[in-house]
Motif scaffolding. Structure first.
Motif, PDB file in Angstrom:
ATOM      1  N   VAL A 231     -21.478  24.630   8.932  1.00 29.48           N
ATOM      2  CA  VAL A 231     -21.318  26.031   8.557  1.00 29.48           C
ATOM      3  C   VAL A 231     -22.584  26.807   8.900  1.00 29.48           C
ATOM      4  O   VAL A 231     -23.702  26.325   8.710  1.00 29.48           O
ATOM      5  CB  VAL A 231     -21.000  26.137   7.037  1.00 29.48           C
ATOM      6  CG1 VAL A 231     -20.969  27.574   6.576  1.00 29.48           C
ATOM      7  CG2 VAL A 231     -19.679  25.449   6.742  1.00 29.48           C
ATOM      8  N   ASP A 232     -22.397  28.022   9.392  1.00 33.54           N
ATOM      9  CA  ASP A 232     -23.486  28.934   9.711  1.00 33.54           C
ATOM     10  C   ASP A 232     -24.441  29.052   8.519  1.00 33.54           C
ATOM     11  O   ASP A 232     -24.001  29.137   7.381  1.00 33.54           O
ATOM     12  CB  ASP A 232     -22.869  30.300  10.054  1.00 33.54           C
ATOM     13  CG  ASP A 232     -23.884  31.341  10.389  1.00 33.54           C
ATOM     14  OD1 ASP A 232     -24.316  32.040   9.453  1.00 33.54           O
ATOM     15  OD2 ASP A 232     -24.247  31.457  11.570  1.00 33.54           O
ATOM     16  N   SER A 233     -25.735  29.079   8.793  1.00 30.25           N
ATOM     17  CA  SER A 233     -26.738  29.075   7.716  1.00 30.25           C
ATOM     18  C   SER A 233     -26.632  30.292   6.798  1.00 30.25           C
ATOM     19  O   SER A 233     -26.842  30.179   5.591  1.00 30.25           O
ATOM     20  CB  SER A 233     -28.149  28.970   8.301  1.00 30.25           C
ATOM     21  OG  SER A 233     -28.443  30.091   9.111  1.00 30.25           O
ATOM     22  N   VAL A 234     -26.293  31.455   7.334  1.00 27.96           N
ATOM     23  CA  VAL A 234     -26.152  32.658   6.499  1.00 27.96           C
ATOM     24  C   VAL A 234     -24.971  32.493   5.549  1.00 27.96           C
ATOM     25  O   VAL A 234     -25.072  32.799   4.359  1.00 27.96           O
ATOM     26  CB  VAL A 234     -25.972  33.917   7.378  1.00 27.96           C
ATOM     27  CG1 VAL A 234     -25.624  35.133   6.539  1.00 27.96           C
ATOM     28  CG2 VAL A 234     -27.223  34.169   8.208  1.00 27.96           C
ATOM     29  N   ILE A 235     -23.875  31.992   6.067  1.00 28.14           N
ATOM     30  CA  ILE A 235     -22.686  31.776   5.235  1.00 28.14           C
ATOM     31  C   ILE A 235     -22.964  30.707   4.190  1.00 28.14           C
ATOM     32  O   ILE A 235     -22.610  30.857   3.023  1.00 28.14           O
ATOM     33  CB  ILE A 235     -21.478  31.399   6.110  1.00 28.14           C
ATOM     34  CG1 ILE A 235     -21.093  32.600   6.982  1.00 28.14           C
ATOM     35  CG2 ILE A 235     -20.304  30.920   5.272  1.00 28.14           C
ATOM     36  CD1 ILE A 235     -20.088  32.296   8.057  1.00 28.14           C
ATOM     37  N   LEU A 236     -23.627  29.660   4.590  1.00 25.31           N
ATOM     38  CA  LEU A 236     -23.948  28.581   3.662  1.00 25.31           C
ATOM     39  C   LEU A 236     -24.844  29.078   2.529  1.00 25.31           C
ATOM     40  O   LEU A 236     -24.582  28.812   1.356  1.00 25.31           O
ATOM     41  CB  LEU A 236     -24.621  27.435   4.416  1.00 25.31           C
ATOM     42  CG  LEU A 236     -24.868  26.161   3.645  1.00 25.31           C
ATOM     43  CD1 LEU A 236     -23.571  25.571   3.123  1.00 25.31           C
ATOM     44  CD2 LEU A 236     -25.583  25.152   4.523  1.00 25.31           C
ATOM     45  N   GLU A 237     -25.879  29.816   2.859  1.00 23.93           N
ATOM     46  CA  GLU A 237     -26.811  30.319   1.849  1.00 23.93           C
ATOM     47  C   GLU A 237     -26.124  31.298   0.893  1.00 23.93           C
ATOM     48  O   GLU A 237     -26.265  31.191  -0.324  1.00 23.93           O
ATOM     49  CB  GLU A 237     -27.982  31.014   2.537  1.00 23.93           C
ATOM     50  CG  GLU A 237     -29.040  31.516   1.584  1.00 23.93           C
ATOM     51  CD  GLU A 237     -30.198  32.161   2.316  1.00 23.93           C
ATOM     52  OE1 GLU A 237     -30.664  33.209   1.847  1.00 23.93           O
ATOM     53  OE2 GLU A 237     -30.620  31.626   3.359  1.00 23.93           O
ATOM     54  N   THR A 238     -25.361  32.225   1.445  1.00 17.31           N
ATOM     55  CA  THR A 238     -24.660  33.204   0.609  1.00 17.31           C
ATOM     56  C   THR A 238     -23.617  32.520  -0.263  1.00 17.31           C
ATOM     57  O   THR A 238     -23.496  32.820  -1.450  1.00 17.31           O
ATOM     58  CB  THR A 238     -23.993  34.275   1.486  1.00 17.31           C
ATOM     59  OG1 THR A 238     -24.979  34.855   2.351  1.00 17.31           O
ATOM     60  CG2 THR A 238     -23.379  35.364   0.646  1.00 17.31           C
ATOM     61  N   GLY A 239     -22.883  31.585   0.315  1.00 18.34           N
ATOM     62  CA  GLY A 239     -21.861  30.871  -0.438  1.00 18.34           C
ATOM     63  C   GLY A 239     -22.426  30.037  -1.566  1.00 18.34           C
ATOM     64  O   GLY A 239     -21.849  29.967  -2.656  1.00 18.34           O
ATOM     65  N   ARG A 240     -23.567  29.439  -1.336  1.00 17.65           N
ATOM     66  CA  ARG A 240     -24.182  28.619  -2.389  1.00 17.65           C
ATOM     67  C   ARG A 240     -24.675  29.468  -3.550  1.00 17.65           C
ATOM     68  O   ARG A 240     -24.791  28.979  -4.660  1.00 17.65           O
ATOM     69  CB  ARG A 240     -25.309  27.782  -1.805  1.00 17.65           C
ATOM     70  CG  ARG A 240     -24.764  26.611  -1.014  1.00 17.65           C
ATOM     71  CD  ARG A 240     -25.833  25.640  -0.645  1.00 17.65           C
ATOM     72  NE  ARG A 240     -25.220  24.433  -0.105  1.00 17.65           N
ATOM     73  CZ  ARG A 240     -25.823  23.615   0.708  1.00 17.65           C
ATOM     74  NH1 ARG A 240     -27.073  23.841   1.080  1.00 17.65           N
ATOM     75  NH2 ARG A 240     -25.219  22.534   1.159  1.00 17.65           N
ATOM     76  N   GLU A 241     -24.965  30.738  -3.290  1.00 21.22           N
ATOM     77  CA  GLU A 241     -25.357  31.647  -4.371  1.00 21.22           C
ATOM     78  C   GLU A 241     -24.161  31.990  -5.251  1.00 21.22           C
ATOM     79  O   GLU A 241     -24.315  32.263  -6.433  1.00 21.22           O
ATOM     80  CB  GLU A 241     -25.956  32.930  -3.800  1.00 21.22           C
ATOM     81  CG  GLU A 241     -27.298  32.730  -3.129  1.00 21.22           C
ATOM     82  CD  GLU A 241     -27.804  33.985  -2.448  1.00 21.22           C
ATOM     83  OE1 GLU A 241     -27.216  35.078  -2.668  1.00 21.22           O
ATOM     84  OE2 GLU A 241     -28.776  33.887  -1.694  1.00 21.22           O
ATOM     85  N   LEU A 242     -22.970  31.976  -4.676  1.00 16.19           N
ATOM     86  CA  LEU A 242     -21.764  32.353  -5.410  1.00 16.19           C
ATOM     87  C   LEU A 242     -21.103  31.212  -6.165  1.00 16.19           C
ATOM     88  O   LEU A 242     -20.521  31.417  -7.215  1.00 16.19           O
ATOM     89  CB  LEU A 242     -20.727  32.925  -4.434  1.00 16.19           C
ATOM     90  CG  LEU A 242     -21.023  34.286  -3.871  1.00 16.19           C
ATOM     91  CD1 LEU A 242     -19.996  34.652  -2.816  1.00 16.19           C
ATOM     92  CD2 LEU A 242     -21.027  35.323  -4.968  1.00 16.19           C
ATOM     93  N   PHE A 243     -21.165  30.034  -5.588  1.00 16.71           N
ATOM     94  CA  PHE A 243     -20.447  28.896  -6.162  1.00 16.71           C
ATOM     95  C   PHE A 243     -21.413  27.952  -6.853  1.00 16.71           C
ATOM     96  O   PHE A 243     -22.552  27.783  -6.425  1.00 16.71           O
ATOM     97  CB  PHE A 243     -19.675  28.162  -5.064  1.00 16.71           C
ATOM     98  CG  PHE A 243     -18.601  29.017  -4.446  1.00 16.71           C
ATOM     99  CD1 PHE A 243     -17.346  29.111  -5.018  1.00 16.71           C
ATOM    100  CD2 PHE A 243     -18.861  29.756  -3.292  1.00 16.71           C
ATOM    101  CE1 PHE A 243     -16.360  29.911  -4.458  1.00 16.71           C
ATOM    102  CE2 PHE A 243     -17.880  30.559  -2.730  1.00 16.71           C
ATOM    103  CZ  PHE A 243     -16.635  30.637  -3.315  1.00 16.71           C
ATOM    104  N   ASP A 244     -20.952  27.349  -7.928  1.00 16.10           N
ATOM    105  CA  ASP A 244     -21.795  26.443  -8.709  1.00 16.10           C
ATOM    106  C   ASP A 244     -22.197  25.197  -7.936  1.00 16.10           C
ATOM    107  O   ASP A 244     -23.231  24.622  -8.191  1.00 16.10           O
ATOM    108  CB  ASP A 244     -21.076  26.018  -9.997  1.00 16.10           C
ATOM    109  CG  ASP A 244     -20.903  27.176 -10.965  1.00 16.10           C
ATOM    110  OD1 ASP A 244     -21.714  28.118 -10.903  1.00 16.10           O
ATOM    111  OD2 ASP A 244     -19.968  27.122 -11.773  1.00 16.10           O
ATOM    112  N   ASP A 245     -21.354  24.790  -7.016  1.00 15.07           N
ATOM    113  CA  ASP A 245     -21.654  23.566  -6.266  1.00 15.07           C
ATOM    114  C   ASP A 245     -21.059  23.648  -4.866  1.00 15.07           C
ATOM    115  O   ASP A 245     -20.315  24.569  -4.546  1.00 15.07           O
ATOM    116  CB  ASP A 245     -21.125  22.334  -7.001  1.00 15.07           C
ATOM    117  CG  ASP A 245     -19.636  22.413  -7.296  1.00 15.07           C
ATOM    118  OD1 ASP A 245     -18.902  23.120  -6.583  1.00 15.07           O
ATOM    119  OD2 ASP A 245     -19.199  21.746  -8.240  1.00 15.07           O
TER     120      ASP A 245
END
Length: 65
Positions: free
Chosen positions: A5-19
């Motif tokens: 997964v693209d690093s921007v998507i990964l970073e943003t997604g990890r901020e939203l989801f608990d895990d």
């Protein structure tokens, strides 16, 4: 799966989801903001990656698409 997964998507997604599992589930489920497309499928193109990143940013700011 998340290693691709693209690093921007990964970073943003990890901020939203608990895990990572929560993010992986979201990425593999149809998204209303993508017209019912699965984010992983949409991310095959640059435009699709931008749309997925924008949706995650919007949700992070309380906008539900």
């Amino acid at each position: 799966m998340l290693s691709r997964v693209d690093s921007v998507i990964l970073e943003t997604g990890r901020e939203l989801f608990d895990d990572s599992l929560g993010l992986a589930l979201w990425l593999s489920s149809p998204a209303r903001g993508l017209g019912g497309k699965v984010p992983l499928d949409a991310m095959r193109t640059e435009q699709g990656r931008k749309k997925v990143a924008n949706i995650l940013r919007a949700v992070a700011h309380g906008v539900f698409l």
